[in-house]
Write an enzyme that holds these catalytic residues in place. Structure first.
Site, PDB file in Angstrom:
ATOM      1  N   GLU A  36      16.640 -17.286  -8.245  1.00 47.49           N
ATOM      2  CA  GLU A  36      15.505 -17.641  -7.723  1.00 47.49           C
ATOM      3  C   GLU A  36      15.033 -18.364  -6.677  1.00 47.49           C
ATOM      4  N   LEU A  40      11.421 -21.478 -11.252  1.00 49.00           N
ATOM      5  CA  LEU A  40      11.614 -21.232 -12.311  1.00 49.00           C
ATOM      6  C   LEU A  40      10.656 -20.543 -12.969  1.00 49.00           C
ATOM      7  N   LYS A  53      -5.259 -18.895 -17.509  1.00 50.84           N
ATOM      8  CA  LYS A  53      -5.110 -19.452 -18.686  1.00 50.84           C
ATOM      9  C   LYS A  53      -6.285 -21.245 -18.758  1.00 50.84           C
ATOM     10  N   VAL A 269      -7.392  -6.859  -5.706  1.00 42.29           N
ATOM     11  CA  VAL A 269      -8.268  -5.192  -5.647  1.00 42.29           C
ATOM     12  C   VAL A 269      -6.508  -4.730  -6.177  1.00 42.29           C
ATOM     13  N   GLY A 270      -5.936  -5.383  -7.225  1.00 41.36           N
ATOM     14  CA  GLY A 270      -4.501  -5.255  -7.902  1.00 41.36           C
ATOM     15  C   GLY A 270      -3.557  -6.279  -7.293  1.00 41.36           C
ATOM     16  N   HIS A 442      -9.673 -14.974 -45.878  1.00 35.42           N
ATOM     17  CA  HIS A 442     -11.245 -15.682 -45.352  1.00 35.42           C
ATOM     18  C   HIS A 442     -11.801 -17.187 -45.343  1.00 35.42           C
TER      19      HIS A 442
HETATM   20  P1  FAD Z   1      -6.831  -3.848 -11.076  1.00 32.91           P
HETATM   21  O1  FAD Z   1      -7.224  -3.902 -11.978  1.00 32.91           O
HETATM   22  O2  FAD Z   1      -6.312  -2.820 -10.491  1.00 32.91           O
HETATM   23  O3  FAD Z   1      -8.064  -4.170 -10.403  1.00 32.91           O
HETATM   24  C1  FAD Z   1      -9.438  -3.869  -9.354  1.00 32.91           C
HETATM   25  C2  FAD Z   1     -10.668  -3.599  -8.600  1.00 32.91           C
HETATM   26  O4  FAD Z   1     -10.996  -3.421  -7.873  1.00 32.91           O
HETATM   27  C3  FAD Z   1     -10.304  -2.032  -9.112  1.00 32.91           C
HETATM   28  O5  FAD Z   1     -11.093  -1.429 -10.142  1.00 32.91           O
HETATM   29  C4  FAD Z   1     -10.705  -1.041  -7.703  1.00 32.91           C
HETATM   30  O6  FAD Z   1     -11.682  -0.440  -7.870  1.00 32.91           O
HETATM   31  C5  FAD Z   1     -11.567  -2.628  -6.809  1.00 32.91           C
HETATM   32  N1  FAD Z   1     -10.832  -2.459  -5.759  1.00 32.91           N
HETATM   33  C6  FAD Z   1     -10.267  -2.037  -4.974  1.00 32.91           C
HETATM   34  N2  FAD Z   1     -10.541  -2.601  -3.552  1.00 32.91           N
HETATM   35  C7  FAD Z   1     -11.718  -2.426  -3.326  1.00 32.91           C
HETATM   36  C8  FAD Z   1     -12.968  -2.818  -1.788  1.00 32.91           C
HETATM   37  N3  FAD Z   1     -12.414  -2.381  -0.679  1.00 32.91           N
HETATM   38  N4  FAD Z   1     -14.143  -2.902  -2.760  1.00 32.91           N
HETATM   39  C9  FAD Z   1     -14.646  -3.424  -3.330  1.00 32.91           C
HETATM   40  N5  FAD Z   1     -13.292  -2.891  -4.565  1.00 32.91           N
HETATM   41  C10 FAD Z   1     -12.117  -2.721  -4.647  1.00 32.91           C
HETATM   42  N6  FAD Z   1      -2.599  -0.949 -15.736  1.00 32.91           N
HETATM   43  C11 FAD Z   1      -2.674   1.168 -15.401  1.00 32.91           C
HETATM   44  O7  FAD Z   1      -2.062   1.945 -14.387  1.00 32.91           O
HETATM   45  N7  FAD Z   1      -3.030   1.636 -16.667  1.00 32.91           N
HETATM   46  C12 FAD Z   1      -2.430   0.430 -17.605  1.00 32.91           C
HETATM   47  O8  FAD Z   1      -3.406   1.523 -18.733  1.00 32.91           O
HETATM   48  C13 FAD Z   1      -3.187  -1.172 -17.857  1.00 32.91           C
HETATM   49  N8  FAD Z   1      -3.082  -1.510 -18.527  1.00 32.91           N
HETATM   50  C14 FAD Z   1      -3.544  -2.901 -18.314  1.00 32.91           C
HETATM   51  C15 FAD Z   1      -4.148  -3.450 -19.285  1.00 32.91           C
HETATM   52  C16 FAD Z   1      -5.015  -4.994 -19.517  1.00 32.91           C
HETATM   53  C17 FAD Z   1      -6.019  -5.305 -20.162  1.00 32.91           C
HETATM   54  C18 FAD Z   1      -4.669  -5.447 -18.074  1.00 32.91           C
HETATM   55  C19 FAD Z   1      -4.065  -7.321 -18.370  1.00 32.91           C
HETATM   56  C20 FAD Z   1      -3.188  -4.791 -17.272  1.00 32.91           C
HETATM   57  C21 FAD Z   1      -3.763  -3.196 -16.993  1.00 32.91           C
HETATM   58  N9  FAD Z   1      -2.717  -2.830 -16.191  1.00 32.91           N
HETATM   59  C22 FAD Z   1      -2.891  -0.989 -16.692  1.00 32.91           C
HETATM   60  C23 FAD Z   1      -2.675  -2.931 -14.931  1.00 32.91           C
HETATM   61  C24 FAD Z   1      -3.259  -3.845 -13.739  1.00 32.91           C
HETATM   62  O9  FAD Z   1      -3.936  -2.990 -13.961  1.00 32.91           O
HETATM   63  C25 FAD Z   1      -2.031  -4.311 -12.723  1.00 32.91           C
HETATM   64  O10 FAD Z   1      -1.994  -6.141 -13.568  1.00 32.91           O
HETATM   65  C26 FAD Z   1      -3.984  -4.475 -11.749  1.00 32.91           C
HETATM   66  O11 FAD Z   1      -2.511  -4.475 -10.797  1.00 32.91           O
HETATM   67  C27 FAD Z   1      -4.493  -6.130 -12.105  1.00 32.91           C
HETATM   68  O12 FAD Z   1      -4.199  -6.886 -10.849  1.00 32.91           O
HETATM   69  P2  FAD Z   1      -6.245  -6.702 -10.564  1.00 32.91           P
HETATM   70  O13 FAD Z   1      -6.898  -7.115 -11.439  1.00 32.91           O
HETATM   71  O14 FAD Z   1      -6.654  -7.683  -9.403  1.00 32.91           O
HETATM   72  O15 FAD Z   1      -6.630  -5.348 -10.250  1.00 32.91           O
HETATM   73  P1  FAD Z   2       7.640 -11.913 -11.614  1.00 33.22           P
HETATM   74  O1  FAD Z   2       6.564 -13.142 -12.420  1.00 33.22           O
HETATM   75  O2  FAD Z   2       6.435 -11.848 -10.825  1.00 33.22           O
HETATM   76  O3  FAD Z   2       8.852 -12.626 -11.026  1.00 33.22           O
HETATM   77  C1  FAD Z   2       9.439 -12.131 -10.386  1.00 33.22           C
HETATM   78  C2  FAD Z   2      10.331 -13.692  -9.093  1.00 33.22           C
HETATM   79  O4  FAD Z   2      10.907 -12.808  -8.739  1.00 33.22           O
HETATM   80  C3  FAD Z   2       9.183 -14.260  -8.637  1.00 33.22           C
HETATM   81  O5  FAD Z   2       9.678 -15.762  -9.373  1.00 33.22           O
HETATM   82  C4  FAD Z   2       9.934 -14.110  -6.937  1.00 33.22           C
HETATM   83  O6  FAD Z   2       9.654 -15.688  -6.612  1.00 33.22           O
HETATM   84  C5  FAD Z   2      11.358 -13.547  -7.449  1.00 33.22           C
HETATM   85  N1  FAD Z   2      12.029 -12.995  -6.204  1.00 33.22           N
HETATM   86  C6  FAD Z   2      11.769 -11.747  -6.049  1.00 33.22           C
HETATM   87  N2  FAD Z   2      12.384 -11.232  -5.247  1.00 33.22           N
HETATM   88  C7  FAD Z   2      13.337 -12.241  -4.417  1.00 33.22           C
HETATM   89  C8  FAD Z   2      14.332 -12.294  -3.793  1.00 33.22           C
HETATM   90  N3  FAD Z   2      14.949 -11.267  -3.464  1.00 33.22           N
HETATM   91  N4  FAD Z   2      15.213 -13.536  -4.242  1.00 33.22           N
HETATM   92  C9  FAD Z   2      14.702 -14.359  -5.532  1.00 33.22           C
HETATM   93  N5  FAD Z   2      14.062 -14.114  -5.424  1.00 33.22           N
HETATM   94  C10 FAD Z   2      12.780 -13.653  -5.284  1.00 33.22           C
HETATM   95  N6  FAD Z   2       0.250 -11.058 -17.656  1.00 33.22           N
HETATM   96  C11 FAD Z   2      -0.138 -11.193 -19.569  1.00 33.22           C
HETATM   97  O7  FAD Z   2       0.776 -10.601 -19.555  1.00 33.22           O
HETATM   98  N7  FAD Z   2      -0.580 -12.380 -20.080  1.00 33.22           N
HETATM   99  C12 FAD Z   2      -1.900 -12.510 -18.365  1.00 33.22           C
HETATM  100  O8  FAD Z   2      -2.885 -12.891 -19.368  1.00 33.22           O
HETATM  101  C13 FAD Z   2      -1.480 -12.639 -17.068  1.00 33.22           C
HETATM  102  N8  FAD Z   2      -2.144 -13.167 -16.355  1.00 33.22           N
HETATM  103  C14 FAD Z   2      -2.304 -13.000 -14.936  1.00 33.22           C
HETATM  104  C15 FAD Z   2      -3.378 -13.504 -13.934  1.00 33.22           C
HETATM  105  C16 FAD Z   2      -2.777 -13.964 -12.657  1.00 33.22           C
HETATM  106  C17 FAD Z   2      -3.724 -14.946 -11.682  1.00 33.22           C
HETATM  107  C18 FAD Z   2      -2.008 -13.429 -12.444  1.00 33.22           C
HETATM  108  C19 FAD Z   2      -1.667 -12.662 -10.886  1.00 33.22           C
HETATM  109  C20 FAD Z   2      -1.037 -12.354 -13.296  1.00 33.22           C
HETATM  110  C21 FAD Z   2      -1.265 -12.136 -14.210  1.00 33.22           C
HETATM  111  N9  FAD Z   2      -0.189 -11.567 -15.700  1.00 33.22           N
HETATM  112  C22 FAD Z   2      -0.539 -11.904 -16.634  1.00 33.22           C
HETATM  113  C23 FAD Z   2       0.780 -11.266 -14.903  1.00 33.22           C
HETATM  114  C24 FAD Z   2       1.955 -11.398 -15.176  1.00 33.22           C
HETATM  115  O9  FAD Z   2       2.144 -12.736 -14.403  1.00 33.22           O
HETATM  116  C25 FAD Z   2       3.695 -10.509 -14.491  1.00 33.22           C
HETATM  117  O10 FAD Z   2       3.305  -9.030 -15.435  1.00 33.22           O
HETATM  118  C26 FAD Z   2       4.561 -11.188 -14.981  1.00 33.22           C
HETATM  119  O11 FAD Z   2       4.880 -12.466 -14.439  1.00 33.22           O
HETATM  120  C27 FAD Z   2       5.465  -9.919 -14.920  1.00 33.22           C
HETATM  121  O12 FAD Z   2       6.745 -11.104 -14.810  1.00 33.22           O
HETATM  122  P2  FAD Z   2       8.110 -10.077 -13.424  1.00 33.22           P
HETATM  123  O13 FAD Z   2       9.351 -11.030 -14.110  1.00 33.22           O
HETATM  124  O14 FAD Z   2       8.202  -8.461 -14.064  1.00 33.22           O
HETATM  125  O15 FAD Z   2       7.499 -10.634 -12.633  1.00 33.22           O
END
Ligand code: FAD
Ligand code: FAD
Length: 459
Positions: A36, A40, A53, A269-270, A442
């Site tokens: 890592e 961690l 949260k 934006v994702g 309940h």
């Molecule tokens: P997003 O949820 O991707 O939202 C980003 C928003 O930014 C979009 O609405 C987009 O239109 C907007 N945007 C982008 N560019 C611009 C701009 N230039 N100006 C204005 N607006 C812009 N992912 C899936 O694909 N399928 C699923 O079924 C799914 N289920 C999920 C359910 C939940 C409850 C959660 C928490 C996540 C889910 N995801 C799913 C994953 C989620 O979409 C990703 O984790 C996502 O990348 C979350 O990041 P975000 O909120 O930043 O972006």
């Molecule tokens: P990560 O948690 O991204 O972990 C990857 C790790 O790998 C990192 O610590 C990075 O440093 C390490 N790493 C990468 N490449 C290397 C390398 N080459 N060498 C050494 N180390 C490396 N999900 C939920 O289910 N519920 C939520 O409420 C929720 N809220 C979120 C809110 C925010 C603001 C964000 C940003 C995300 C949220 N998510 C939530 C999404 C959730 O955090 C991710 O889906 C989850 O952490 C993914 O786990 P992962 O192990 O795939 O990757």
């Protein structure tokens, strides 16, 4: 000093995908090394789920006290407004994160996992080098689990830095921004935007699509939309962020260009899988769009190289990453496992919360479907917790012909805690009769689920 480690299993990434895999592998007696580069716990513990949260909780406390100073609520009033020391709030949040970070370290230690701190770079599928503070460590392994996670997407015309921040910085600010513009009305942007509004920021949301939280259907999102409206959050839909000009965000909206002055611009934006900078190109692994391609056992195209979590696709959620990590460890230990959940439940910790498992009504084609709702305004526990008047409800989607439950959703205060009952029902293949015939305590919010099932049966 250079070192060479030979290990049965190498896990790259100490987030929920990686650390859960490593702990399970260690428990199963597999010699395991985890690399890592950062702390961690990964995105989730350090800069995602948990810190967000914590800030959301603090914001809710502040808002409730603020309301009590404005007008008496349920017989309670405060004589003076609450004072916010946001730097102290962030330090409290950091304390929560530190506890969990230490907990992951302890779990790994108990499971006898060796942890190497540094960035792993692969030279071939089974060998990586890590530059640690003590020099270069080369690790070769029989099995490799890639759990490199994801990072926030950057808009090319709005790079992170200065007033333009990602969720990482938003969770560690010293002060609440006076004017906050959120770009992207997905769950991360709205969770944080709502929290900052409760903390007193003037919040504007810019969304390119024609609605907020586009993954959900309109009725489910309506209570959140109403909260934003009631609380003075301006939402620009069909509006695209375009540039930053003299401290203002330039937005191309339906009726022309608008400029939104901002102290901070939070770009949500994702998220993108972290596929660069660690030698993926040296590994001959197939990709599927932006993600690493895996099968239903999380095998990549290369033998004994596995990948889990945000790196392998949507939904990018903690519990999916952890479930995949645990599964791969068990497969390596010789168990028969497949990743085939009936649903991956999801929660938006907005105001109010949205919880969803399985199919939405809009996902079901044809007319072999029953959709039934029960409002929290008729649920005793919700009313007794002031959680009955935000337009919340529980909804069941079931097959008409055999009453099999296909999906369950809820919107309302505290519904995150119902989500596991939803996914449990789906995983057990529940019928409406199973839910209707289960005695629910309940008074609880969960009774609304039973009532929704009974309503569907009486349709
Ligand atoms: P997003 O949820 O991707 O939202 C980003 C928003 O930014 C979009 O609405 C987009 O239109 C907007 N945007 C982008 N560019 C611009 C701009 N230039 N100006 C204005 N607006 C812009 N992912 C899936 O694909 N399928 C699923 O079924 C799914 N289920 C999920 C359910 C939940 C409850 C959660 C928490 C996540 C889910 N995801 C799913 C994953 C989620 O979409 C990703 O984790 C996502 O990348 C979350 O990041 P975000 O909120 O930043 O972006
Ligand atoms: P990560 O948690 O991204 O972990 C990857 C790790 O790998 C990192 O610590 C990075 O440093 C390490 N790493 C990468 N490449 C290397 C390398 N080459 N060498 C050494 N180390 C490396 N999900 C939920 O289910 N519920 C939520 O409420 C929720 N809220 C979120 C809110 C925010 C603001 C964000 C940003 C995300 C949220 N998510 C939530 C999404 C959730 O955090 C991710 O889906 C989850 O952490 C993914 O786990 P992962 O192990 O795939 O990757």
């Amino acid at each position: 000093m250079s070192e060479h480690i030979k290990t049965k299993l190498l896990v790259v990434g100490g987030g929920p995908g990686g650390y859960v895999a490593a702990v399970r592998a260690g428990q199963l007696g597999i010699e395991t090394t985890l690399v890592e580069a950062d702390r961690l716990g990964g995105t989730c513990l350090i800069r995602g789920c948990i810190p967000s949260k914590a800030i959301i909780h603090a914001a809710g406390q502040f808002e409730a006290m603020m309301h009590a100073t404005q007008k008496p609520r349920i017989g309670i009033s405060l004589g003076a407004p609450p004072q916010l020391d946001f730097a102290q709030t962030v330090r409290w949040k950091d304390g929560v994160v530190d506890k969990l970070n230490a907990g992951v370290g302890t779990l790994l230690k108990h499971a006898k996992v060796r942890v190497v701190n540094g960035w792993a770079k692969f030279t071939d599928g089974k060998t990586c080098t890590v530059t640690t503070k003590d020099g270069e460590t080369t690790i070769t392994a029989e099995h490799v689990i890639l759990a490199n996670g994801s990072a926030p997407v950057e808009l090319p015309f709005l790079p992170f830095g200065g007033s333009v921040i990602s969720s990482n910085e938003a969770l560690s600010l010293d002060t609440v921004p006076k004017k906050l513009v959120v770009v992207g009305a997905g769950y991360i942007g709205l969770e944080l935007g709502i929290a900052f509004r409760k903390l007193g920021a003037d919040v504007t949301v810019v969304e390119a699509l024609d609605r907020i939280l586009p993954l959900y259907d309109a009725p489910l999102v309506e209570p959140v939309r109403k909260w934003l409206e009631r609380n003075g959050v301006t939402v620009h839909l069909n509006a695209k962020a375009k540039a930053l000009e003299s401290g203002a965000l330039v937005v191309e909206a339906k009726d022309g260009t608008i400029k939104l002055p901002a102290d901070k611009i939070l770009v949500t934006v994702g998220r993108k899988p972290r596929t660069e900078g660690w030698g993926l190109e040296n590994m001959a692994i197939d990709v599927d769009g932006r993600f690493i391609k895996v099968d239903d056992q999380c095998r990549t195209s290369m033998k004994n190289v596995w990948a889990v979590g945000d790196l392998v696709g949507e939904p990018m959620l903690e519990h999916k990453a952890a479930a995949q990590g645990e599964m791969v460890a068990e497969i390596i230990a010789g168990h028969t496992r497949r990743f085939d959940p009936a649903s991956i439940p999801a929660v938006c910790f907005t105001e109010p919360e949205i919880a969803s498992a399985g199919l939405l009504p809009t996902d079901v084609h044809g007319d072999d479907v029953l959709v039934s709702m029960f409002p929290f305004s008729a649920n005793g526990r919700a009313l007794a917790m002031e959680a009955g008047e935000d337009g919340g409800f529980v909804r069941i989607v079931a097959r008409k012909s055999d009453h099999r439950v296909l999906g369950i959703q809820a919107v309302g205060a505290h519904v995150s805690e119902l989500s596991n009952e939803f996914s449990h029902a789906l995983e057990m293949g529940a019928l409406l009769e199973d839910i209707g015939g289960t005695i629910h305590v309940h008074p609880t919010l969960g009774e609304a689920l039973r009532e929704a099932a009974l309503r569907a049966l009486h349709k």
